[in-house]
Design a protein around this motif. Sequence first.
Motif, PDB file in Angstrom:
ATOM      1  N   LEU A 112       0.818  -1.211   0.000  1.00  8.01           N
ATOM      2  CA  LEU A 112       0.000   0.000   0.000  1.00  8.01           C
ATOM      3  C   LEU A 112       0.855   1.265   0.000  1.00  8.01           C
ATOM      4  O   LEU A 112       0.521   2.264  -0.634  1.00  8.01           O
ATOM      5  N   LEU A 113       1.965   1.223   0.737  1.00 11.47           N
ATOM      6  CA  LEU A 113       2.796   2.419   0.870  1.00 11.47           C
ATOM      7  C   LEU A 113       3.778   2.611  -0.283  1.00 11.47           C
ATOM      8  O   LEU A 113       4.209   3.732  -0.546  1.00 11.47           O
ATOM      9  N   SER A 114       4.148   1.538  -0.976  1.00 10.07           N
ATOM     10  CA  SER A 114       5.212   1.657  -1.962  1.00 10.07           C
ATOM     11  C   SER A 114       4.744   1.591  -3.412  1.00 10.07           C
ATOM     12  O   SER A 114       5.510   1.938  -4.302  1.00 10.07           O
ATOM     13  N   ARG A 115       3.539   1.165  -3.674  1.00  9.04           N
ATOM     14  CA  ARG A 115       3.073   1.005  -5.059  1.00  9.04           C
ATOM     15  C   ARG A 115       2.129   2.125  -5.442  1.00  9.04           C
ATOM     16  O   ARG A 115       1.364   2.616  -4.624  1.00  9.04           O
ATOM     17  N   ARG A 116       2.168   2.486  -6.728  1.00  6.71           N
ATOM     18  CA  ARG A 116       1.289   3.533  -7.228  1.00  6.71           C
ATOM     19  C   ARG A 116       0.288   2.997  -8.247  1.00  6.71           C
ATOM     20  O   ARG A 116      -0.652   3.687  -8.607  1.00  6.71           O
TER      21      ARG A 116
END
Length: 100
Positions: free
Chosen positions: A21-25
């Motif tokens: 959730l925090l690292s993917r766009r």
Amino acid sequence: MSTQLLTLLALLLMGIGVFGLLSRRHIMKIIVSFSLLDTGIHILLVAVGYRSQGTAPIFDADLTVREGLARGGGSGSFRSGPYGHSYRTGCYGADAQFRR
């Protein structure tokens, strides 16, 4: 599976989900990450609530099937009577289905 193993698996899935959730766009990767996080939470809840040699709290040796259904057990636990009144909490009383 032991409770410790389930807890470890749940924390691992939750960690992968939060990392995703925090690292993917990319929206699909975010959805998959959220799904992993959600699955980890569900596994953790099962692991925390597990009791060895336990039974479901809705079962009782003295409870008959009819009494269990009257208390709201089974697949029809949210059944409602005419005009949307619940048999358990509505104006009909707890055992209205048996008084007809």
